[in-house]
Design a protein around this motif. Structure first.
Motif, mmCIF file in Angstrom:
data_model
loop_
_atom_site.group_PDB
_atom_site.id
_atom_site.type_symbol
_atom_site.label_atom_id
_atom_site.label_comp_id
_atom_site.label_asym_id
_atom_site.label_seq_id
_atom_site.Cartn_x
_atom_site.Cartn_y
_atom_site.Cartn_z
ATOM 1 N N GLN A 7 0.824 -1.199 0.000
ATOM 2 C CA GLN A 7 0.000 0.000 0.000
ATOM 3 C C GLN A 7 0.863 1.256 0.000
ATOM 4 O OE1 GLN A 7 -2.685 -0.389 3.376
ATOM 5 N NE2 GLN A 7 -4.286 -1.195 2.042
ATOM 6 N N ALA A 8 0.315 2.312 -0.497
ATOM 7 C CA ALA A 8 1.023 3.593 -0.477
ATOM 8 C C ALA A 8 1.435 3.926 0.951
ATOM 9 C CB ALA A 8 0.139 4.683 -1.050
ATOM 10 N N GLY A 9 2.664 4.414 1.071
ATOM 11 C CA GLY A 9 3.215 4.710 2.389
ATOM 12 C C GLY A 9 4.005 3.566 2.983
ATOM 13 N N GLY A 10 3.902 2.393 2.393
ATOM 14 C CA GLY A 10 4.603 1.222 2.902
ATOM 15 C C GLY A 10 6.042 1.155 2.424
ATOM 16 N N SER A 11 6.703 0.051 2.792
ATOM 17 C CA SER A 11 8.119 -0.137 2.470
ATOM 18 C C SER A 11 8.362 -1.515 1.870
ATOM 19 C CB SER A 11 8.973 0.002 3.734
ATOM 20 O OG SER A 11 8.847 1.282 4.313
ATOM 21 N N LEU A 12 9.401 -1.596 1.069
ATOM 22 C CA LEU A 12 9.886 -2.862 0.528
ATOM 23 C C LEU A 12 11.404 -2.798 0.463
ATOM 24 C CD1 LEU A 12 7.564 -3.654 -2.534
ATOM 25 C CD2 LEU A 12 7.685 -4.937 -0.394
ATOM 26 N N ARG A 13 12.044 -3.956 0.507
ATOM 27 C CA ARG A 13 13.481 -4.027 0.256
ATOM 28 C C ARG A 13 13.724 -5.008 -0.879
ATOM 29 N NH1 ARG A 13 18.585 -5.920 4.038
ATOM 30 N NH2 ARG A 13 17.705 -7.990 3.639
ATOM 31 N N LEU A 14 14.289 -4.500 -1.944
ATOM 32 C CA LEU A 14 14.653 -5.336 -3.076
ATOM 33 C C LEU A 14 16.075 -5.847 -2.889
ATOM 34 C CD1 LEU A 14 13.273 -3.245 -6.066
ATOM 35 C CD2 LEU A 14 12.077 -4.887 -4.598
ATOM 36 N N SER A 15 16.307 -7.084 -3.304
ATOM 37 C CA SER A 15 17.637 -7.678 -3.264
ATOM 38 C C SER A 15 18.040 -8.095 -4.667
ATOM 39 C CB SER A 15 17.656 -8.904 -2.351
ATOM 40 O OG SER A 15 17.295 -8.574 -1.030
ATOM 41 N N CYS A 16 19.320 -8.091 -4.903
ATOM 42 C CA CYS A 16 19.871 -8.515 -6.193
ATOM 43 C C CYS A 16 21.104 -9.352 -5.897
ATOM 44 C CB CYS A 16 20.217 -7.297 -7.036
ATOM 45 S SG CYS A 16 21.094 -7.674 -8.568
ATOM 46 N N ALA A 17 20.990 -10.647 -6.069
ATOM 47 C CA ALA A 17 22.079 -11.560 -5.756
ATOM 48 C C ALA A 17 22.892 -11.869 -7.004
ATOM 49 C CB ALA A 17 21.518 -12.851 -5.168
#
Length: 126
Positions: free
Chosen positions: A13-23
């Motif tokens: 949802q808007a206002g939320g957070s995510l962490r993307l990873s690239c291995a």
């Protein structure tokens, strides 16, 4: 085979957070410049952030400045993009990249990209 594999995308949802990873597999990016790009279907791929390993230069797109943070864990051969206060306009497929020549043109730029990841979809609902 050299590969970059992204993960961490999803629906938020808007206002939320995510962490993307690239291995990274089969190579090290300790001495290479790195970055994240994103693309909405039908639009040009745009730079989100890049980091120059030698000089420590870090560049962010104006649209994500103050909300996104790029980082690496060399021991894990992994590149990250922490995304906070997400907005619906951040919805896109996100790609990691390894190359050289990170610069602010203005905005993130890699002069040469050696490898691209396959992408991970981020969807931000309003």
């Amino acid at each position: 085979e050299v590969q970059l594999v992204e993960s961490g995308g999803g629906l938020v949802q808007a206002g939320g957070s995510l962490r993307l990873s690239c291995a990274a597999s089969e190579f090290s990016f300790e001495d290479k410049d790195i970055g994240w790009w994103r693309q909405v279907p039908g639009k040009v791929r745009e730079g989100v952030s890049c980091m120059a390993r030698s000089g420590g230069t870090t560049v962010y797109a104006a649209s994500v400045q103050g909300r996104f943070t790029i980082s690496t864990d060399n021991a894990k051969a992994t590149l990250y993009l922490n995304m906070d206060n997400l907005k619906p306009e951040d919805t896109a497929v996100y790609f990691c990249a390894v190359g050289e020549g990170c610069a602010n043109v203005p905005g993130p730029y890699l002069r040469n990209v050696y490898h691209w990841g396959r992408g991970t979809l981020v969807t931000v609902s309003s």
